[in-house]
Scaffold this motif. Structure first.
Motif, PDB file in Angstrom:
ATOM      1  N   PHE A 151       0.851  -1.116   0.196  1.00  0.00           N
ATOM      2  CA  PHE A 151       0.013   0.054   0.005  1.00  0.00           C
ATOM      3  C   PHE A 151       0.824   1.273  -0.017  1.00  0.00           C
ATOM      4  CE2 PHE A 151      -1.978   3.359   2.424  1.00  0.00           C
ATOM      5  CZ  PHE A 151      -3.209   3.693   1.585  1.00  0.00           C
ATOM      6  N   ARG A 155       0.815   4.150  -3.116  1.00  0.00           N
ATOM      7  CA  ARG A 155       0.245   5.072  -2.747  1.00  0.00           C
ATOM      8  C   ARG A 155       1.101   6.376  -2.673  1.00  0.00           C
ATOM      9  NH1 ARG A 155      -1.876   9.125  -2.643  1.00  0.00           N
ATOM     10  NH2 ARG A 155      -3.542   9.935  -1.112  1.00  0.00           N
ATOM     11  N   SER A 159       0.257   8.905  -6.791  1.00  0.00           N
ATOM     12  CA  SER A 159      -0.559   9.311  -5.668  1.00  0.00           C
ATOM     13  C   SER A 159      -1.982   9.684  -6.939  1.00  0.00           C
ATOM     14  CB  SER A 159      -0.107  10.927  -5.396  1.00  0.00           C
ATOM     15  OG  SER A 159       0.128  11.588  -6.285  1.00  0.00           O
ATOM     16  N   LYS A 163      -3.707   3.535 -10.021  1.00  0.00           N
ATOM     17  CA  LYS A 163      -4.240   2.951  -8.732  1.00  0.00           C
ATOM     18  C   LYS A 163      -3.976   1.360  -8.595  1.00  0.00           C
ATOM     19  CE  LYS A 163      -6.699   6.775  -6.729  1.00  0.00           C
ATOM     20  NZ  LYS A 163      -6.567   7.735  -7.542  1.00  0.00           N
ATOM     21  N   THR A 166      -5.414  -1.964  -3.233  1.00  0.00           N
ATOM     22  CA  THR A 166      -5.134  -1.449  -2.000  1.00  0.00           C
ATOM     23  C   THR A 166      -5.473   0.041  -1.858  1.00  0.00           C
ATOM     24  OG1 THR A 166      -2.818  -1.242  -2.104  1.00  0.00           O
ATOM     25  CG2 THR A 166      -3.875  -3.296  -0.818  1.00  0.00           C
ATOM     26  N   VAL A 167      -4.882   0.640  -2.776  1.00  0.00           N
ATOM     27  CA  VAL A 167      -5.038   2.176  -2.941  1.00  0.00           C
ATOM     28  C   VAL A 167      -6.622   2.582  -3.270  1.00  0.00           C
ATOM     29  CG1 VAL A 167      -4.260   4.337  -3.805  1.00  0.00           C
ATOM     30  CG2 VAL A 167      -2.759   2.601  -3.178  1.00  0.00           C
ATOM     31  N   ALA A 170      -9.022   1.811  -0.164  1.00  0.00           N
ATOM     32  CA  ALA A 170      -8.807   3.174   0.786  1.00  0.00           C
ATOM     33  C   ALA A 170      -9.418   4.032   0.119  1.00  0.00           C
ATOM     34  CB  ALA A 170      -7.265   3.271   0.977  1.00  0.00           C
ATOM     35  N   ALA A 171      -9.483   4.501  -1.147  1.00  0.00           N
ATOM     36  CA  ALA A 171     -10.194   5.684  -1.728  1.00  0.00           C
ATOM     37  C   ALA A 171     -11.717   5.842  -1.684  1.00  0.00           C
ATOM     38  CB  ALA A 171      -9.837   5.956  -3.092  1.00  0.00           C
TER      39      ALA A 171
END
Length: 215
Positions: A151, A155, A159, A163, A166-167, A170-171
């Motif tokens: 992650f 990430r 940024s 993606k 995992t990113v 989370a988003a």
């Protein structure tokens, strides 16, 4: 930010490609390095091995800023290769694990192959690797799980895009205002490939534990 199913599907596909490249790169380079440390004789072999192994004591978080500066200077931030390049080569843990496995192969077998005219590459591919199937399967599974769940680095270096899963998961927490139904559904989807891998390789994992003498 994710905007819909297409973005999540894209994150899954990016993660699959990332894991595939990292697994092939790490396992291949680790096998070659471990074979050199286990079966080849060259000046300073043991010293180089222990120096390489000592890098395991360096916390991964310490390397984030130097790696990011290197990737950014090379123009690889927010790119797929910026995610995978720093982690697609041999890891100290993998080299140590494979080296011990390769050293457990009887020297008589290696000597017999040399008498028959086999070179180092043929010995590695025809003898050493087939006899190290369980440990290779376990190492592959460990690499897949660790990279699939990575992650922090994806990430930081990507940024914006691309993606990874995992990113993206989370988003979704902020996109759907912490609607945990969507988040848990995404998490379940992310876990399914790992569960399938454990089911497929469970016999090899048990075999590798048996061979290593762990109980």
């Amino acid at each position: 930010m994710l905007t819909g199913r297409i973005d999540f599907a894209s994150a899954i596909w990016t993660t699959v490609l990332m894991v595939l490249v990292m697994v092939v790169g790490q396992v291949t380079s680790s096998v070659m390095a471990a074979y050199a440390f286990a079966r080849l004789s060259f000046p300073g072999r043991d010293l180089v091995f222990w120096l390489f192994l000592s890098t395991m004591m360096i916390p991964a978080s310490v390397l984030v800023i130097p790696l990011y500066l290197m990737m950014a200077k090379a123009g690889m931030n927010n790119t797929f290769w910026g995610i995978v390049i720093p982690f697609m080569f041999a890891s100290p843990y993998a080299v140590f694990l494979l080296r011990e496995s390769f050293r457990s192969i009887p020297q008589e077998i290696i000597d017999a192959a040399k008498i028959d005219g086999a070179g180092q590459l043929r010995i590695l591919t025809r003898i050493v690797l087939p006899m190290s199937g369980p440990i290779l399967a376990t190492l592959t599974l460990i690499t897949v799980v660790s990279q699939w769940n990575s992650f922090m680095w994806p990430r930081i270096i990507a940024s914006q895009e691309p993606k990874v899963i995992t990113v993206a998961t989370a988003a979704m927490q902020s996109q759907y205002n912490a609607n945990w139904t969507y988040v848990m559904a995404a998490t379940t989807i992310a876990l399914v490939p790992l569960i399938i891998l454990f089911v497929i390789f469970q016999k090899q994992i048990v075999a590798s534990i048996t061979l290593s003498g762990l109980k």
